[in-house]
Design a protein around this motif. Structure first.
Motif, PDB file in Angstrom:
ATOM      1  N   TYR A 164      24.977  50.596  -7.186  1.00  0.00           N
ATOM      2  CA  TYR A 164      25.435  50.916  -8.551  1.00  0.00           C
ATOM      3  C   TYR A 164      24.326  51.604  -9.332  1.00  0.00           C
ATOM      4  N   TYR A 201      13.131  47.169 -28.993  1.00  0.00           N
ATOM      5  CA  TYR A 201      13.689  46.331 -27.927  1.00  0.00           C
ATOM      6  C   TYR A 201      15.201  46.175 -28.167  1.00  0.00           C
ATOM      7  N   ARG A 218      19.105  47.638 -20.675  1.00  0.00           N
ATOM      8  CA  ARG A 218      18.296  47.224 -19.533  1.00  0.00           C
ATOM      9  C   ARG A 218      19.151  47.018 -18.284  1.00  0.00           C
ATOM     10  N   SER A 257      11.752  40.218 -18.873  1.00  0.00           N
ATOM     11  CA  SER A 257      12.999  40.590 -19.536  1.00  0.00           C
ATOM     12  C   SER A 257      12.906  40.612 -21.058  1.00  0.00           C
ATOM     13  N   SER A 258      12.019  39.816 -21.640  1.00  0.00           N
ATOM     14  CA  SER A 258      11.946  39.795 -23.108  1.00  0.00           C
ATOM     15  C   SER A 258      11.102  40.952 -23.638  1.00  0.00           C
ATOM     16  N   LEU A 299      27.068  45.882 -21.119  1.00  0.00           N
ATOM     17  CA  LEU A 299      26.564  45.270 -19.883  1.00  0.00           C
ATOM     18  C   LEU A 299      25.175  44.628 -20.064  1.00  0.00           C
ATOM     19  N   SER A 331      23.353  41.997 -22.608  1.00  0.00           N
ATOM     20  CA  SER A 331      23.642  41.107 -23.743  1.00  0.00           C
ATOM     21  C   SER A 331      22.561  41.170 -24.817  1.00  0.00           C
ATOM     22  N   THR A 332      21.393  41.774 -24.517  1.00  0.00           N
ATOM     23  CA  THR A 332      20.364  41.921 -25.547  1.00  0.00           C
ATOM     24  C   THR A 332      20.403  43.306 -26.195  1.00  0.00           C
ATOM     25  N   SER A 366       5.010  45.643 -28.052  1.00  0.00           N
ATOM     26  CA  SER A 366       5.913  45.091 -27.047  1.00  0.00           C
ATOM     27  C   SER A 366       6.246  43.637 -27.373  1.00  0.00           C
ATOM     28  N   ALA A 410       6.283  42.191 -30.223  1.00  0.00           N
ATOM     29  CA  ALA A 410       7.105  42.071 -31.428  1.00  0.00           C
ATOM     30  C   ALA A 410       8.427  42.833 -31.314  1.00  0.00           C
ATOM     31  N   GLY A 411       8.582  43.635 -30.261  1.00  0.00           N
ATOM     32  CA  GLY A 411       9.836  44.368 -30.070  1.00  0.00           C
ATOM     33  C   GLY A 411       9.987  45.601 -30.928  1.00  0.00           C
TER      34      GLY A 411
END
Lengths: 103, 503
Positions: free
Chosen positions: B104, B196, B201, B209-210, B237, B239-240, B438, B440-441
């Motif tokens: 995929y 972020y 992703r 992942s965070s 697809l 969820s964040t 990174s 703190a997003g």
């Protein structure tokens, strides 16, 4: 615990490698243990920050659960899902034995 | 070198739209360039020429029919090997995934295809994106087109080198602690880490992942914005993924203007430990911003000094958990232990991970396993998460005084291959200026600030903005790029030394 100096022994690294499912060689253990000790000593700086009352942050953005409707959607076929398998048999992943032989 | 491989993506798109050149010609020119120079640069792990030409023919057919799939229809792109690509091998720079062809596409990849961008191939990277030099690739290092003896940054050194060497006008990368921005700085290219959650992703081989965030790599700020619009926006697809419209990034470049903008120079991201030529180019750029009407203030973010320590606990912790999926059962490498009759699944797993993972991946998995183990969790991982909160608060306070923050992107220019390979702490220091954003997003861009006097190599300037204000990066980046190029009398990439061409 927070007041102990950061250090890590060769035996500890060997134990962690078992937990992490990596067969490290003796040479790797000899090399990694002192390196990890240096890294740990450096990252232990986080302990200097007085942060008892601070909430930990696990994610940069606030997370809420995301729901979707329970609808049938296209997905991978068995052939596609098995296409990268190291071993497959009768539309299933074929894996090494998972129990001890004596068991 | 064909003129087509020196042009920016916006100009190529315009040339294709006007009929001056076809997408097949543009794509073939880049494939030729890859053939000519990639033996030396090694930016690509896999070249997907047929896939690219087929997409190019489709783009040309659309144009003939008066249709267009996007603003970048027909402009080729290189894809970091961390993104899954249906029908094209994906290794993430690791031997454990050698030869794996995913069933995929990552959402970023499906959006590229849908927008009509031919995929030239997959670019080299540090194994599982762990590194700042691309030397930790399981397939050998990528070399910096400015000096083939030097690193192109990492983990996305392949994407940045491809764009700098004229092998691709655009590339996509991922940035977990600086893996788009730092390679951008040391190769003289533009790299953006969006907010972020701003880019999906889904289909990224997960490192942490965070922290993981995909973003554009380009020759100009406008090109990066155009690509950002193609790949960004909500994805059910992931969820964040942020369920809000993308900020107007392209418009921000086109209306770039610094008058009245409050620019904060971060006190903690500079000075000791930074190369003099990097600081000099940074100071020059700040002066230009003042001349253009920006109001420059110094801001202090006292907890940034703990950023690297927190990052190198949080990242290995998440990585040690994420990489548990490489278990030799469903895909990827399977190695049987030597001298064991009828080995168990666990023994096979141990032997496979030993054989398939490189030294940096092992180092970080062990470190993460340690930080998460009982007895140490609170002192290390728990405390690092609290530092993360304090860094986010530093950003909030700083953004009350300034609309954007600026700093050098990386403390040095490109160093020599091999120089820091077996000194993990020295390697980690490359990320010192990029990890706070990174954690703190918040979004960040790196753009070239010029060449350092002492070595003639590119230096980078980083602009950071509050979450969801990615458009400010492009406003500042666009304005600064225009002023700098006037001073340089052309793009910095025009000064990349001539690369040896395969005969």
């Amino acid at each position: 615990m927070p007041d102990e100096p950061a250090s890590i022994t060769r035996d500890e690294v060997a134990y962690l490698a078992r937990l992490a499912r990596i067969d490290l060689t003796d040479e790797e253990l000899d090399h990694l243990a002192p390196q990890l000790a240096v890294i740990l000593e450096s990252v232990a700086a986080v302990k200097e920050v007085a942060a008892q009352d601070i909430e930990p942050t696990s994610h940069a953005v606030p997370l809420t659960n995301v729901f979707r409707d329970d609808e049938v959607r296209p997905c991978l076929t068995a052939e596609e899902a098995l296409a990268g398998a190291p071993d497959a048999d009768q539309s299933r992943f074929r894996v090494p034995r998972i129990l001890d032989e004596e068991a | 070198m064909s003129e087509l491989t020196r042009m920016g993506a916006a100009d190529l798109a315009q040339a294709i739209r006007s009929g001056a050149v076809s997408s097949v010609e543009v794509t073939q020119a880049h494939l030729n360039r890859i053939y000519d120079v990639d033996t030396g640069v090694h930016a690509f792990l896999h070249v997907s020429g047929e896939v690219a030409l087929e997409a190019a023919r489709a783009a040309d057919a659309r144009r003939s029919a008066g249709e267009s799939a996007s603003s970048l229809d027909g402009v080729p792109v290189a894809v970091k090997d961390v993104f899954t690509t249906a029908g094209i091998p994906t290794t993430c720079g690791s031997r454990i995934l050698e030869g794996w062809v995913p069933p995929y596409d990552a959402t970023v990849v499906s959006r590229l295809r849908k927008a009509g961008l031919p995929i030239l191939g997959k670019t080299n990277m540090d194994e599982f994106a762990m590194g700042s030099s691309t030397e930790h690739s399981g397939y050998g290092p990528t070399r910096n087109p400015w000096d083939l003896e030097r690193i192109p940054g990492g983990s996305g050194g392949g994407s940045a080198a491809a764009v700098a060497a004229g092998e691709a006008p655009l590339a996509v990368g991922t940035d977990t602690g600086g893996s788009i921005r730092q390679p951008g700085a040391v190769t003289g290219t533009v790299g953006v880490k969006p907010t972020y959650g701003g880019v999906s992703r889904y289909g990224l081989v997960a490192l942490a992942s965070s922290l993981d965030q995909a973003g554009p790599v380009a020759r100009t700020v406008l090109d990066a914005a155009l690509l950002h619009e193609v790949i960004g926006g909500h994805d059910p697809l992931d969820s964040t993924s942020i369920d809000r419209p993308l900020p107007p990034v392209v418009e921000a470049v086109r209306n770039a203007d610094l008058s009245g903008l409050r620019v904060g120079v971060v006190k903690e991201l500079g000075g000791e430990g930074y190369q003099s030529g990097v600081l000099a180019r940074f100071d020059d750029a700040v002066k230009l911003m003042i001349e253009a009407g920006a109001e420059v203030v110094e801001v202090s973010c006292p907890h940034f000094v703990y950023g690297l320590a927190a990052y190198y606990l949080i990242l290995p912790s998440e990585a040690s958990s994420n990489l548990a999926r490489f278990d030799a059962m469903r895909y990827g490498l399977r190695v049987l232990p030597e001298g064991v009759d009828a080995p168990s699944a666990e023994q096979v797993m141990n032997a496979t991970r030993e054989a398939g993972f490189g030294p940096e991946v092992k180092r970080r998995i062990i470190l993460g396993t340690y930080a998460l183990s009982s007895g140490y969790y609170d002192a290390y991982y728990g405390q690092a998460q609290k530092v993360r909160t304090l860094i986010a608060r530093d950003f909030t306070a700083a953004f009350e005084k300034a609309d954007v923050l600026v700093s050098p992107t990386a403390p040095t220019t490109a160093f020599k291959i091999g120089e820091k390979l077996d000194d993990p702490l020295a390697m980690y220091l490359n990320d010192i200026a990029t990890v706070p954003a990174s954690l703190a997003g918040v979004p960040g861009i790196s753009l070239p600030s010029g060449l350092a006097d002492e070595d003639g190599l590119p230096a980078g300037l980083q602009v950071l903005a509050p979450a969801m204000a990615d458009d400010r990066l492009y406003r500042v980046g666009g304005a600064l790029e225009t002023m700098l190029q006037e001073r340089w009398a052309g793009p910095l990439l025009d000064r990349v030394p001539k690369l040896e061409v395969r005969t």
